[in-house]
Design a protein around this motif. Structure first.
Motif, PDB file in Angstrom:
ATOM      1  N   ALA A   1       0.817  -1.211   0.000  1.00 53.34           N
ATOM      2  CA  ALA A   1       0.000   0.000   0.000  1.00 53.34           C
ATOM      3  C   ALA A   1       0.851   1.263   0.000  1.00 53.34           C
ATOM      4  CB  ALA A   1      -0.933  -0.001   1.207  1.00 53.34           C
ATOM      5  N   GLU A   2       2.057   1.203   0.584  1.00 57.95           N
ATOM      6  CA  GLU A   2       2.929   2.370   0.710  1.00 57.95           C
ATOM      7  C   GLU A   2       4.283   2.097   0.059  1.00 57.95           C
ATOM      8  OE1 GLU A   2       3.233   3.589   4.770  1.00 57.95           O
ATOM      9  OE2 GLU A   2       1.134   3.146   5.163  1.00 57.95           O
ATOM     10  N   ALA A   3       4.284   1.915  -1.245  1.00 55.56           N
ATOM     11  CA  ALA A   3       5.503   1.527  -1.956  1.00 55.56           C
ATOM     12  C   ALA A   3       6.615   2.572  -1.854  1.00 55.56           C
ATOM     13  CB  ALA A   3       5.181   1.238  -3.416  1.00 55.56           C
ATOM     14  N   ASP A   4       6.273   3.822  -1.546  1.00 58.82           N
ATOM     15  CA  ASP A   4       7.277   4.883  -1.490  1.00 58.82           C
ATOM     16  C   ASP A   4       7.920   5.031  -0.117  1.00 58.82           C
ATOM     17  OD1 ASP A   4       6.846   5.507  -4.127  1.00 58.82           O
ATOM     18  OD2 ASP A   4       5.264   6.951  -3.666  1.00 58.82           O
ATOM     19  N   SER A   5       7.518   4.238   0.842  1.00 60.19           N
ATOM     20  CA  SER A   5       8.020   4.393   2.207  1.00 60.19           C
ATOM     21  C   SER A   5       9.373   3.699   2.372  1.00 60.19           C
ATOM     22  CB  SER A   5       7.015   3.824   3.202  1.00 60.19           C
ATOM     23  OG  SER A   5       7.557   3.851   4.498  1.00 60.19           O
ATOM     24  N   ALA A   6      10.418   4.491   2.550  1.00 61.30           N
ATOM     25  CA  ALA A   6      11.759   3.945   2.754  1.00 61.30           C
ATOM     26  C   ALA A   6      11.842   3.194   4.081  1.00 61.30           C
ATOM     27  CB  ALA A   6      12.794   5.057   2.711  1.00 61.30           C
ATOM     28  N   GLU A   7      11.128   3.691   5.096  1.00 57.95           N
ATOM     29  CA  GLU A   7      11.135   3.045   6.412  1.00 57.95           C
ATOM     30  C   GLU A   7      10.543   1.636   6.329  1.00 57.95           C
ATOM     31  OE1 GLU A   7      11.558   2.289  10.490  1.00 57.95           O
ATOM     32  OE2 GLU A   7      12.532   3.717   9.167  1.00 57.95           O
ATOM     33  N   VAL A   8       9.438   1.478   5.606  1.00 57.60           N
ATOM     34  CA  VAL A   8       8.817   0.159   5.460  1.00 57.60           C
ATOM     35  C   VAL A   8       9.758  -0.771   4.710  1.00 57.60           C
ATOM     36  CG1 VAL A   8       6.895  -1.111   4.403  1.00 57.60           C
ATOM     37  CG2 VAL A   8       6.455   1.027   5.614  1.00 57.60           C
ATOM     38  N   ARG A   9      10.393  -0.280   3.652  1.00 56.27           N
ATOM     39  CA  ARG A   9      11.336  -1.114   2.889  1.00 56.27           C
ATOM     40  C   ARG A   9      12.511  -1.544   3.760  1.00 56.27           C
ATOM     41  NH1 ARG A   9      10.359   2.550  -1.210  1.00 56.27           N
ATOM     42  NH2 ARG A   9      12.305   3.634  -0.762  1.00 56.27           N
ATOM     43  N   ARG A  10      13.036  -0.618   4.576  1.00 55.56           N
ATOM     44  CA  ARG A  10      14.166  -0.950   5.445  1.00 55.56           C
ATOM     45  C   ARG A  10      13.774  -2.004   6.466  1.00 55.56           C
ATOM     46  NH1 ARG A  10      15.706  -0.393  10.194  1.00 55.56           N
ATOM     47  NH2 ARG A  10      14.080   1.052  10.813  1.00 55.56           N
ATOM     48  N   ARG A  11      12.626  -1.819   7.088  1.00 52.95           N
ATOM     49  CA  ARG A  11      12.163  -2.797   8.082  1.00 52.95           C
ATOM     50  C   ARG A  11      11.895  -4.149   7.426  1.00 52.95           C
ATOM     51  NH1 ARG A  11       7.366  -0.385  11.207  1.00 52.95           N
ATOM     52  NH2 ARG A  11       7.458  -2.441  12.175  1.00 52.95           N
ATOM     53  N   LEU A  12      11.316  -4.137   6.231  1.00 49.17           N
ATOM     54  CA  LEU A  12      11.059  -5.385   5.515  1.00 49.17           C
ATOM     55  C   LEU A  12      12.367  -6.095   5.192  1.00 49.17           C
ATOM     56  CD1 LEU A  12       8.976  -7.256   4.186  1.00 49.17           C
ATOM     57  CD2 LEU A  12       9.171  -5.852   2.142  1.00 49.17           C
ATOM     58  N   ASP A  13      13.358  -5.347   4.736  1.00 48.94           N
ATOM     59  CA  ASP A  13      14.669  -5.943   4.459  1.00 48.94           C
ATOM     60  C   ASP A  13      15.292  -6.534   5.724  1.00 48.94           C
ATOM     61  OD1 ASP A  13      14.455  -5.234   1.803  1.00 48.94           O
ATOM     62  OD2 ASP A  13      15.776  -3.477   1.971  1.00 48.94           O
ATOM     63  N   ASP A  14      15.170  -5.826   6.838  1.00 49.36           N
ATOM     64  CA  ASP A  14      15.724  -6.312   8.106  1.00 49.36           C
ATOM     65  C   ASP A  14      15.057  -7.615   8.554  1.00 49.36           C
ATOM     66  OD1 ASP A  14      17.440  -4.156   8.224  1.00 49.36           O
ATOM     67  OD2 ASP A  14      16.289  -3.074   9.755  1.00 49.36           O
ATOM     68  N   VAL A  15      13.732  -7.659   8.481  1.00 56.17           N
ATOM     69  CA  VAL A  15      13.000  -8.859   8.897  1.00 56.17           C
ATOM     70  C   VAL A  15      13.304 -10.009   7.947  1.00 56.17           C
ATOM     71  CG1 VAL A  15      10.711  -9.861   9.226  1.00 56.17           C
ATOM     72  CG2 VAL A  15      11.196  -7.591  10.099  1.00 56.17           C
ATOM     73  N   ALA A  16      13.361  -9.734   6.646  1.00 54.23           N
ATOM     74  CA  ALA A  16      13.670 -10.785   5.666  1.00 54.23           C
ATOM     75  C   ALA A  16      15.064 -11.354   5.920  1.00 54.23           C
ATOM     76  CB  ALA A  16      13.554 -10.230   4.254  1.00 54.23           C
ATOM     77  N   TYR A  17      16.035 -10.471   6.175  1.00 56.67           N
ATOM     78  CA  TYR A  17      17.392 -10.915   6.460  1.00 56.67           C
ATOM     79  C   TYR A  17      17.429 -11.785   7.721  1.00 56.67           C
ATOM     80  CZ  TYR A  17      22.276 -10.782   7.882  1.00 56.67           C
ATOM     81  OH  TYR A  17      23.536 -11.136   8.286  1.00 56.67           O
ATOM     82  N   THR A  18      16.741 -11.343   8.762  1.00 56.38           N
ATOM     83  CA  THR A  18      16.722 -12.092  10.024  1.00 56.38           C
ATOM     84  C   THR A  18      16.071 -13.457   9.832  1.00 56.38           C
ATOM     85  OG1 THR A  18      16.627 -10.014  11.235  1.00 56.38           O
ATOM     86  CG2 THR A  18      16.049 -12.007  12.454  1.00 56.38           C
ATOM     87  N   LEU A  19      14.996 -13.510   9.062  1.00 55.38           N
ATOM     88  CA  LEU A  19      14.359 -14.804   8.760  1.00 55.38           C
ATOM     89  C   LEU A  19      15.345 -15.733   8.053  1.00 55.38           C
ATOM     90  CD1 LEU A  19      10.722 -14.056   7.587  1.00 55.38           C
ATOM     91  CD2 LEU A  19      11.397 -15.812   9.223  1.00 55.38           C
ATOM     92  N   CYS A  20      16.075 -15.192   7.083  1.00 51.87           N
ATOM     93  CA  CYS A  20      17.042 -16.018   6.355  1.00 51.87           C
ATOM     94  C   CYS A  20      18.148 -16.529   7.285  1.00 51.87           C
ATOM     95  CB  CYS A  20      17.645 -15.228   5.198  1.00 51.87           C
ATOM     96  SG  CYS A  20      16.504 -14.945   3.827  1.00 51.87           S
ATOM     97  N   VAL A  21      18.645 -15.675   8.145  1.00 50.77           N
ATOM     98  CA  VAL A  21      19.700 -16.087   9.083  1.00 50.77           C
ATOM     99  C   VAL A  21      19.174 -17.156  10.038  1.00 50.77           C
ATOM    100  CG1 VAL A  21      21.139 -15.318  11.004  1.00 50.77           C
ATOM    101  CG2 VAL A  21      21.002 -13.946   8.925  1.00 50.77           C
ATOM    102  N   CYS A  22      17.973 -16.950  10.567  1.00 51.51           N
ATOM    103  CA  CYS A  22      17.406 -17.884  11.547  1.00 51.51           C
ATOM    104  C   CYS A  22      17.100 -19.255  10.945  1.00 51.51           C
ATOM    105  CB  CYS A  22      16.121 -17.310  12.135  1.00 51.51           C
ATOM    106  SG  CYS A  22      16.403 -15.969  13.294  1.00 51.51           S
ATOM    107  N   THR A  23      16.870 -19.306   9.643  1.00 47.78           N
ATOM    108  CA  THR A  23      16.502 -20.579   9.012  1.00 47.78           C
ATOM    109  C   THR A  23      17.617 -21.161   8.158  1.00 47.78           C
ATOM    110  OG1 THR A  23      15.505 -19.388   7.142  1.00 47.78           O
ATOM    111  CG2 THR A  23      14.046 -20.026   8.961  1.00 47.78           C
ATOM    112  N   GLY A  24      18.724 -20.432   8.020  1.00 49.54           N
ATOM    113  CA  GLY A  24      19.845 -20.939   7.235  1.00 49.54           C
ATOM    114  C   GLY A  24      19.559 -20.949   5.741  1.00 49.54           C
ATOM    115  N   THR A  25      18.740 -20.007   5.284  1.00 45.54           N
ATOM    116  CA  THR A  25      18.409 -19.925   3.858  1.00 45.54           C
ATOM    117  C   THR A  25      18.928 -18.606   3.295  1.00 45.54           C
ATOM    118  OG1 THR A  25      16.279 -18.897   4.338  1.00 45.54           O
ATOM    119  CG2 THR A  25      16.315 -21.308   4.169  1.00 45.54           C
ATOM    120  N   ARG A  26      18.853 -18.478   1.968  1.00 49.04           N
ATOM    121  CA  ARG A  26      19.301 -17.251   1.313  1.00 49.04           C
ATOM    122  C   ARG A  26      18.170 -16.527   0.592  1.00 49.04           C
ATOM    123  NH1 ARG A  26      25.316 -17.927  -0.904  1.00 49.04           N
ATOM    124  NH2 ARG A  26      26.145 -19.085   0.847  1.00 49.04           N
TER     125      ARG A  26
END
Length: 77
Positions: free
Chosen positions: A25-50
């Protein structure tokens, strides 16, 4: 490999899904993109995936109530 606590995985999945919904809904929000990238990265680290999609599947597979004998999704079959 260390395994993340199911409560941590559940929280990460919920955050990821919420951020994806907000991000759509808010494609222009840099804050949402940053948080999404952080959560995605953490999920990958926690599960051993890329890949975040594989990370979500792996995280769900590790949650209580997941079918422990059905790993066909993880095997790519």
């Amino acid at each position: 490999m260390l395994m993340a606590h199911p409560a941590v995985l559940r929280d990460l999945i919920e955050n990821y899904e919420a951020l994806v919904a907000v991000g759509a809904a808010e494609a222009d929000s840099a804050e949402v993109r940053r948080r999404l990238d952080d959560v995605a990265y953490t999920l990958c680290v926690c599960t051993g995936t890329r890949d975040v999609d594989a990370a979500v599947v792996a995280a769900r597979h590790q949650l209580p109530g997941a079918r422990p004998l059905d790993d066909s999704v993880l095997a790519g079959s």
